[in-house]
Write a protein that holds these residues in place. Structure first.
Motif, mmCIF file in Angstrom:
data_model
loop_
_atom_site.group_PDB
_atom_site.id
_atom_site.type_symbol
_atom_site.label_atom_id
_atom_site.label_comp_id
_atom_site.label_asym_id
_atom_site.label_seq_id
_atom_site.Cartn_x
_atom_site.Cartn_y
_atom_site.Cartn_z
ATOM 1 N N ASP A 57 -3.388 -9.371 8.551
ATOM 2 C CA ASP A 57 -1.998 -8.964 8.783
ATOM 3 C C ASP A 57 -1.440 -9.573 10.066
ATOM 4 O OD1 ASP A 57 -2.008 -7.471 6.475
ATOM 5 O OD2 ASP A 57 -2.264 -5.551 7.490
ATOM 6 N N ASP A 58 -2.290 -9.740 11.088
ATOM 7 C CA ASP A 58 -1.833 -10.334 12.344
ATOM 8 C C ASP A 58 -1.326 -11.764 12.141
ATOM 9 O OD1 ASP A 58 -2.499 -8.055 13.825
ATOM 10 O OD2 ASP A 58 -4.503 -8.818 14.307
ATOM 11 N N LEU A 59 -1.827 -12.438 11.120
ATOM 12 C CA LEU A 59 -1.409 -13.811 10.859
ATOM 13 C C LEU A 59 -0.109 -13.867 10.068
ATOM 14 C CD1 LEU A 59 -4.827 -15.463 9.959
ATOM 15 C CD2 LEU A 59 -3.701 -15.315 12.190
ATOM 16 N N ASN A 60 0.296 -12.752 9.529
ATOM 17 C CA ASN A 60 1.538 -12.669 8.772
ATOM 18 C C ASN A 60 2.602 -12.007 9.629
ATOM 19 O OD1 ASN A 60 0.519 -13.776 6.320
ATOM 20 N ND2 ASN A 60 -0.538 -11.857 5.951
ATOM 21 N N ASP A 61 2.973 -12.658 10.724
ATOM 22 C CA ASP A 61 3.883 -12.077 11.706
ATOM 23 C C ASP A 61 5.141 -11.498 11.093
ATOM 24 O OD1 ASP A 61 2.342 -12.464 13.937
ATOM 25 O OD2 ASP A 61 3.195 -14.412 14.415
ATOM 26 N N ASP A 62 5.746 -12.192 10.152
ATOM 27 C CA ASP A 62 6.996 -11.712 9.574
ATOM 28 C C ASP A 62 6.791 -10.431 8.789
ATOM 29 O OD1 ASP A 62 8.238 -13.918 10.643
ATOM 30 O OD2 ASP A 62 8.176 -15.067 8.786
ATOM 31 N N ASP A 63 5.584 -10.243 8.266
ATOM 32 C CA ASP A 63 5.332 -9.119 7.385
ATOM 33 C C ASP A 63 4.584 -7.964 8.047
ATOM 34 O OD1 ASP A 63 6.502 -10.503 5.275
ATOM 35 O OD2 ASP A 63 4.616 -11.419 4.689
ATOM 36 N N VAL A 64 4.125 -8.133 9.278
ATOM 37 C CA VAL A 64 3.266 -7.117 9.894
ATOM 38 C C VAL A 64 3.964 -5.763 9.945
ATOM 39 C CG1 VAL A 64 2.116 -6.403 12.019
ATOM 40 C CG2 VAL A 64 1.846 -8.722 11.178
ATOM 41 N N GLN A 65 5.169 -5.715 10.459
ATOM 42 C CA GLN A 65 5.872 -4.437 10.556
ATOM 43 C C GLN A 65 6.162 -3.879 9.169
ATOM 44 O OE1 GLN A 65 6.203 -2.650 13.272
ATOM 45 N NE2 GLN A 65 5.147 -4.289 14.345
ATOM 46 N N ALA A 66 6.516 -4.747 8.224
ATOM 47 C CA ALA A 66 6.781 -4.288 6.865
ATOM 48 C C ALA A 66 5.521 -3.702 6.239
ATOM 49 C CB ALA A 66 7.316 -5.442 6.009
ATOM 50 N N VAL A 67 4.400 -4.362 6.444
ATOM 51 C CA VAL A 67 3.137 -3.878 5.894
ATOM 52 C C VAL A 67 2.794 -2.519 6.493
ATOM 53 C CG1 VAL A 67 0.645 -4.291 5.815
ATOM 54 C CG2 VAL A 67 2.229 -6.157 5.331
ATOM 55 N N ARG A 68 2.925 -2.386 7.778
ATOM 56 C CA ARG A 68 2.621 -1.102 8.433
ATOM 57 C C ARG A 68 3.545 -0.003 7.931
ATOM 58 N NH1 ARG A 68 1.678 -3.986 14.130
ATOM 59 N NH2 ARG A 68 -0.487 -4.566 13.790
ATOM 60 N N HIS A 69 4.833 -0.321 7.771
ATOM 61 C CA HIS A 69 5.797 0.663 7.280
ATOM 62 C C HIS A 69 5.440 1.093 5.859
ATOM 63 C CE1 HIS A 69 9.552 2.694 6.447
ATOM 64 N NE2 HIS A 69 9.669 1.950 5.362
ATOM 65 N N VAL A 70 5.116 0.130 5.011
ATOM 66 C CA VAL A 70 4.771 0.445 3.625
ATOM 67 C C VAL A 70 3.508 1.296 3.579
ATOM 68 C CG1 VAL A 70 3.995 -0.537 1.421
ATOM 69 C CG2 VAL A 70 5.970 -1.508 2.602
ATOM 70 N N ARG A 71 2.509 0.936 4.357
ATOM 71 C CA ARG A 71 1.268 1.722 4.372
ATOM 72 C C ARG A 71 1.533 3.149 4.830
ATOM 73 N NH1 ARG A 71 -2.766 -2.853 6.825
ATOM 74 N NH2 ARG A 71 -3.045 -3.980 4.879
ATOM 75 N N ALA A 72 2.356 3.312 5.861
ATOM 76 C CA ALA A 72 2.681 4.659 6.344
ATOM 77 C C ALA A 72 3.430 5.438 5.267
ATOM 78 C CB ALA A 72 3.515 4.575 7.628
ATOM 79 N N SER A 73 4.354 4.788 4.574
ATOM 80 C CA SER A 73 5.096 5.446 3.503
ATOM 81 C C SER A 73 4.177 5.846 2.357
ATOM 82 C CB SER A 73 6.205 4.531 2.975
ATOM 83 O OG SER A 73 7.149 4.270 3.984
ATOM 84 N N LEU A 74 3.272 4.954 1.986
ATOM 85 C CA LEU A 74 2.327 5.268 0.912
ATOM 86 C C LEU A 74 1.388 6.400 1.312
ATOM 87 C CD1 LEU A 74 1.473 1.711 -0.462
ATOM 88 C CD2 LEU A 74 2.835 3.488 -1.576
ATOM 89 N N ASP A 75 1.023 6.462 2.581
ATOM 90 C CA ASP A 75 0.199 7.575 3.061
ATOM 91 C C ASP A 75 0.938 8.904 2.895
ATOM 92 O OD1 ASP A 75 -1.915 5.929 3.711
ATOM 93 O OD2 ASP A 75 -1.457 5.879 5.864
ATOM 94 N N LYS A 76 2.233 8.922 3.223
ATOM 95 C CA LYS A 76 3.029 10.140 3.074
ATOM 96 C C LYS A 76 3.152 10.536 1.605
ATOM 97 C CE LYS A 76 5.747 9.530 7.266
ATOM 98 N NZ LYS A 76 7.058 9.230 7.825
ATOM 99 N N ILE A 77 3.319 9.548 0.753
ATOM 100 C CA ILE A 77 3.410 9.823 -0.689
ATOM 101 C C ILE A 77 2.091 10.404 -1.189
ATOM 102 C CG2 ILE A 77 3.616 8.736 -2.967
ATOM 103 C CD1 ILE A 77 5.639 6.769 -1.580
ATOM 104 N N GLU A 78 0.995 9.823 -0.746
ATOM 105 C CA GLU A 78 -0.319 10.318 -1.152
ATOM 106 C C GLU A 78 -0.525 11.761 -0.681
ATOM 107 O OE1 GLU A 78 -4.989 8.952 -1.082
ATOM 108 O OE2 GLU A 78 -3.669 8.236 0.514
ATOM 109 N N GLU A 79 -0.119 12.054 0.544
ATOM 110 C CA GLU A 79 -0.248 13.421 1.058
ATOM 111 C C GLU A 79 0.565 14.395 0.218
ATOM 112 O OE1 GLU A 79 0.830 13.380 5.214
ATOM 113 O OE2 GLU A 79 -0.776 11.969 5.699
ATOM 114 N N ALA A 80 1.789 13.995 -0.152
ATOM 115 C CA ALA A 80 2.629 14.858 -0.985
ATOM 116 C C ALA A 80 1.975 15.097 -2.349
ATOM 117 C CB ALA A 80 4.018 14.246 -1.154
#
Length: 115
Positions: A57-80
């Protein structure tokens, strides 16, 4: 993919291509990646990155924040879903737009959740 970042990270501590690739891949594989942009398998790239203290992910600079945001969102969905708050999980999942994402893994994860 920011191959120059990878190369800078390799050269900073003085790693040669031979030293970095030892036990992971051939020096030729690493050279083709750094000089020609030929990306090795994710398993190999992951091992090389770990040796340098990076993630893929560190090598995908443009996508790093997007990846982190998506993972955090998916974590919240999983918790729900685990709490059996299905309407909330469905609403959160419906708000995600996989077609607008450039990173392949999160797009794949969202598509899998919807199926």
């Amino acid at each position: 993919m920011d191959i120059e970042k990878f190369t800078r990270q390799r050269k900073a501590p003085g790693y040669s291509q031979v030293a970095l690739s030892q036990g992971i891949c051939t020096q030729s594989t690493l050279s083709k990646f750094e000089n020609n942009g030929k990306v090795p398998s994710l398993a190999i790239l992951g091992q090389l990155c770990r040796r340098l203290g990076l993630t893929i992910d560190d090598l995908n600079d443009d996508d790093v924040q997007a990846v982190r945001h998506v993972r955090a969102s998916l974590d919240k969905i999983e918790e729900a879903m685990m709490a059996e708050h299905f309407p909330q999980a469905i609403k959160q999942l419906a708000g995600m737009k996989p077609a607008a994402m450039t990173a392949p893994r999160p797009r794949c994860a969202i598509t899998t959740c919807r199926e």
